[in-house]
Design a protein around this motif. Sequence first.
Motif, PDB file in Angstrom:
ATOM      1  N   ASP A 168       0.837  -1.213   0.000  1.00  0.00           N
ATOM      2  CA  ASP A 168       0.000   0.000   0.000  1.00  0.00           C
ATOM      3  C   ASP A 168       0.868   1.257   0.000  1.00  0.00           C
ATOM      4  OD1 ASP A 168      -2.297  -1.483  -0.016  1.00  0.00           O
ATOM      5  OD2 ASP A 168      -2.762  -1.191   2.113  1.00  0.00           O
ATOM      6  N   GLU A 169       1.974   1.215   0.730  1.00  0.00           N
ATOM      7  CA  GLU A 169       2.874   2.370   0.771  1.00  0.00           C
ATOM      8  C   GLU A 169       3.515   2.600  -0.599  1.00  0.00           C
ATOM      9  OE1 GLU A 169       4.709   5.716   2.311  1.00  0.00           O
ATOM     10  OE2 GLU A 169       3.003   4.513   3.012  1.00  0.00           O
ATOM     11  N   VAL A 170       3.849   1.528  -1.291  1.00  0.00           N
ATOM     12  CA  VAL A 170       4.389   1.647  -2.643  1.00  0.00           C
ATOM     13  C   VAL A 170       3.360   2.294  -3.567  1.00  0.00           C
ATOM     14  CG1 VAL A 170       5.078   0.312  -4.683  1.00  0.00           C
ATOM     15  CG2 VAL A 170       6.043  -0.247  -2.442  1.00  0.00           C
ATOM     16  N   ILE A 171       2.108   1.902  -3.426  1.00  0.00           N
ATOM     17  CA  ILE A 171       1.039   2.498  -4.247  1.00  0.00           C
ATOM     18  C   ILE A 171       0.876   3.975  -3.927  1.00  0.00           C
ATOM     19  CG2 ILE A 171      -1.471   2.522  -4.574  1.00  0.00           C
ATOM     20  CD1 ILE A 171      -1.385  -0.531  -4.493  1.00  0.00           C
ATOM     21  N   ARG A 172       0.951   4.333  -2.637  1.00  0.00           N
ATOM     22  CA  ARG A 172       0.814   5.745  -2.249  1.00  0.00           C
ATOM     23  C   ARG A 172       1.967   6.580  -2.814  1.00  0.00           C
ATOM     24  NH1 ARG A 172      -1.753   3.856   2.702  1.00  0.00           N
ATOM     25  NH2 ARG A 172       0.280   3.294   3.561  1.00  0.00           N
ATOM     26  N   VAL A 173       3.170   6.053  -2.738  1.00  0.00           N
ATOM     27  CA  VAL A 173       4.325   6.777  -3.268  1.00  0.00           C
ATOM     28  C   VAL A 173       4.193   6.930  -4.778  1.00  0.00           C
ATOM     29  CG1 VAL A 173       6.815   6.636  -3.663  1.00  0.00           C
ATOM     30  CG2 VAL A 173       5.879   6.135  -1.403  1.00  0.00           C
ATOM     31  N   THR A 174       3.735   5.892  -5.455  1.00  0.00           N
ATOM     32  CA  THR A 174       3.538   5.952  -6.908  1.00  0.00           C
ATOM     33  C   THR A 174       2.538   7.038  -7.278  1.00  0.00           C
ATOM     34  OG1 THR A 174       4.010   3.584  -7.124  1.00  0.00           O
ATOM     35  CG2 THR A 174       2.839   4.633  -8.943  1.00  0.00           C
ATOM     36  N   SER A 175       1.435   7.093  -6.554  1.00  0.00           N
ATOM     37  CA  SER A 175       0.406   8.109  -6.849  1.00  0.00           C
ATOM     38  C   SER A 175       0.930   9.513  -6.572  1.00  0.00           C
ATOM     39  CB  SER A 175      -0.863   7.842  -6.041  1.00  0.00           C
ATOM     40  OG  SER A 175      -0.644   8.033  -4.657  1.00  0.00           O
ATOM     41  N   ALA A 176       1.750   9.659  -5.523  1.00  0.00           N
ATOM     42  CA  ALA A 176       2.319  10.972  -5.212  1.00  0.00           C
ATOM     43  C   ALA A 176       3.265  11.430  -6.322  1.00  0.00           C
ATOM     44  CB  ALA A 176       3.051  10.923  -3.873  1.00  0.00           C
ATOM     45  N   LEU A 177       4.080  10.515  -6.839  1.00  0.00           N
ATOM     46  CA  LEU A 177       4.981  10.866  -7.937  1.00  0.00           C
ATOM     47  C   LEU A 177       4.195  11.176  -9.208  1.00  0.00           C
ATOM     48  CD1 LEU A 177       7.819   8.257  -7.309  1.00  0.00           C
ATOM     49  CD2 LEU A 177       8.012  10.742  -7.125  1.00  0.00           C
ATOM     50  N   LEU A 178       3.104  10.475  -9.429  1.00  0.00           N
ATOM     51  CA  LEU A 178       2.243  10.774 -10.567  1.00  0.00           C
ATOM     52  C   LEU A 178       1.674  12.182 -10.443  1.00  0.00           C
ATOM     53  CD1 LEU A 178       0.550  10.124 -13.075  1.00  0.00           C
ATOM     54  CD2 LEU A 178      -1.050   8.884 -11.586  1.00  0.00           C
ATOM     55  N   GLN A 179       1.207  12.521  -9.251  1.00  0.00           N
ATOM     56  CA  GLN A 179       0.656  13.862  -9.024  1.00  0.00           C
ATOM     57  C   GLN A 179       1.719  14.933  -9.241  1.00  0.00           C
ATOM     58  OE1 GLN A 179      -2.444  14.485  -8.764  1.00  0.00           O
ATOM     59  NE2 GLN A 179      -3.470  13.547  -7.019  1.00  0.00           N
ATOM     60  N   ASP A 180       2.947  14.657  -8.809  1.00  0.00           N
ATOM     61  CA  ASP A 180       4.022  15.635  -8.956  1.00  0.00           C
ATOM     62  C   ASP A 180       4.448  15.804 -10.410  1.00  0.00           C
ATOM     63  OD1 ASP A 180       4.049  16.051  -6.243  1.00  0.00           O
ATOM     64  OD2 ASP A 180       5.756  14.728  -5.856  1.00  0.00           O
ATOM     65  N   THR A 181       4.325  14.740 -11.193  1.00  0.00           N
ATOM     66  CA  THR A 181       4.813  14.763 -12.573  1.00  0.00           C
ATOM     67  C   THR A 181       3.804  15.359 -13.539  1.00  0.00           C
ATOM     68  OG1 THR A 181       6.105  12.766 -12.101  1.00  0.00           O
ATOM     69  CG2 THR A 181       5.804  13.340 -14.424  1.00  0.00           C
ATOM     70  N   LYS A 182       2.545  15.111 -13.315  1.00  0.00           N
ATOM     71  CA  LYS A 182       1.517  15.606 -14.239  1.00  0.00           C
ATOM     72  C   LYS A 182       1.255  17.090 -14.030  1.00  0.00           C
ATOM     73  CE  LYS A 182      -2.828  14.939 -11.699  1.00  0.00           C
ATOM     74  NZ  LYS A 182      -3.317  16.300 -11.958  1.00  0.00           N
ATOM     75  N   ARG A 183       0.610  17.699 -15.014  1.00  0.00           N
ATOM     76  CA  ARG A 183       0.171  19.083 -14.871  1.00  0.00           C
ATOM     77  C   ARG A 183      -1.163  19.122 -14.129  1.00  0.00           C
ATOM     78  NH1 ARG A 183      -0.314  20.306 -21.060  1.00  0.00           N
ATOM     79  NH2 ARG A 183      -1.427  18.342 -20.726  1.00  0.00           N
ATOM     80  N   GLU A 184      -1.545  20.283 -13.686  1.00  0.00           N
ATOM     81  CA  GLU A 184      -2.800  20.418 -12.951  1.00  0.00           C
ATOM     82  C   GLU A 184      -3.997  20.052 -13.817  1.00  0.00           C
ATOM     83  OE1 GLU A 184      -5.232  23.768 -10.309  1.00  0.00           O
ATOM     84  OE2 GLU A 184      -3.172  24.128 -10.942  1.00  0.00           O
ATOM     85  N   ILE A 185      -3.932  20.318 -15.128  1.00  0.00           N
ATOM     86  CA  ILE A 185      -5.084  20.049 -16.003  1.00  0.00           C
ATOM     87  C   ILE A 185      -5.194  18.578 -16.383  1.00  0.00           C
ATOM     88  CG2 ILE A 185      -5.058  22.372 -16.978  1.00  0.00           C
ATOM     89  CD1 ILE A 185      -3.822  21.140 -19.533  1.00  0.00           C
ATOM     90  N   ASP A 186      -4.133  17.801 -16.197  1.00  0.00           N
ATOM     91  CA  ASP A 186      -4.170  16.389 -16.570  1.00  0.00           C
ATOM     92  C   ASP A 186      -5.016  15.608 -15.567  1.00  0.00           C
ATOM     93  OD1 ASP A 186      -2.478  16.920 -18.724  1.00  0.00           O
ATOM     94  OD2 ASP A 186      -0.679  16.643 -17.485  1.00  0.00           O
ATOM     95  N   ILE A 187      -5.624  14.523 -16.033  1.00  0.00           N
ATOM     96  CA  ILE A 187      -6.612  13.801 -15.235  1.00  0.00           C
ATOM     97  C   ILE A 187      -6.082  12.414 -14.903  1.00  0.00           C
ATOM     98  CG2 ILE A 187      -9.003  13.002 -15.130  1.00  0.00           C
ATOM     99  CD1 ILE A 187      -9.564  15.075 -17.423  1.00  0.00           C
TER     100      ILE A 187
END
Length: 320
Positions: free
Chosen positions: A211-230
């Motif tokens: 679960d922690e690996v999934i949370r870290v993955t989602s955080a990196l996804l959020q950091d990498t994408k732009r605000e308008i990306d979904i």
Amino acid sequence: MSSLNDDIAEMHQLMGIVHNVDVGLVVLDREYRIKTWNHFMWNHSGISPFSLNDKNLFEEFPELPTLWLKKKLDTVFLLNNRSFSSWQQRPYIFRFHSYNPITGRTDTMYQNMTIFPLTGISGAVEHVCLMLYDATDAAMDEVALQSANEELDRLGRTDGLTGLLNRRAWENQLQSEFKRFPRSEKVSTLVMFDIDHFKKVNDTYGHQAGDEVIRVTSALLQDTKREIDIAGRYGGEEFCVILLDTDCQGGMIFAERLRKAIESVTVNYENLQINFCISLGVAEISKNIDSHTAWLEQADKALYQSKEGGRNRATLYTQA
């Protein structure tokens, strides 16, 4: 004499009601001069009616929404009709404190307002009466209900572990973007990815570490994408993101940036150090795609090619 005394007594009774009713009452003449300022207004403004008598309302209270309120007053004078305003339209007319600023949920009184005409002997409108109602409790209840509904809606659309959109909410966004494309003709690119050998992570380190690996993955996804990306969690260890107004070259640049960021991170969980990587599939929308599910299938096929090609890589979908 008895009739006169009765009239005087009735007038005093009426004035007592006017001044003591738990509603703000302000009577104005055509020049906006204050003729009546009852105890409700006195209590909440701190200004006595004696100091306001025959004073211009807008000169004494310059913070009032002058143009808006004058327009309402003038309409009542002209048309001999009532005018209304609710707190939803304008939270307050006079900035009064609420009754319970400490125990209450707001320190500002929300107000509803009614303005009605007062005709003279000639039948012409000589004065208007502005009635101010304390709507704070009702307003706060509605605001709380709206907030609760918004939170329920958010929870219904959000994945609890990552904070990303859940599968259903994200697919709704994908469908909307697919429908938008024929009208806008602005390309977007879909990226799907999953965590390589995630079952091994769970089996080796436990599901909580997974679960922690999934949370870290989602955080990196959020950091990498732009605000308008979904972005969304598609299920398990699988993620997806719609890159708006982005072609396939831009999609590959994004995918590679995200892949490198995840490859370089180490997840620290209860004295464990976990390194992992992802495989990605990239597909640009086109006029040849007949549904949003077909677009999704293209990205999924490209993801499968990344898996087959050795993992920890991004693959762009191309027509066979």
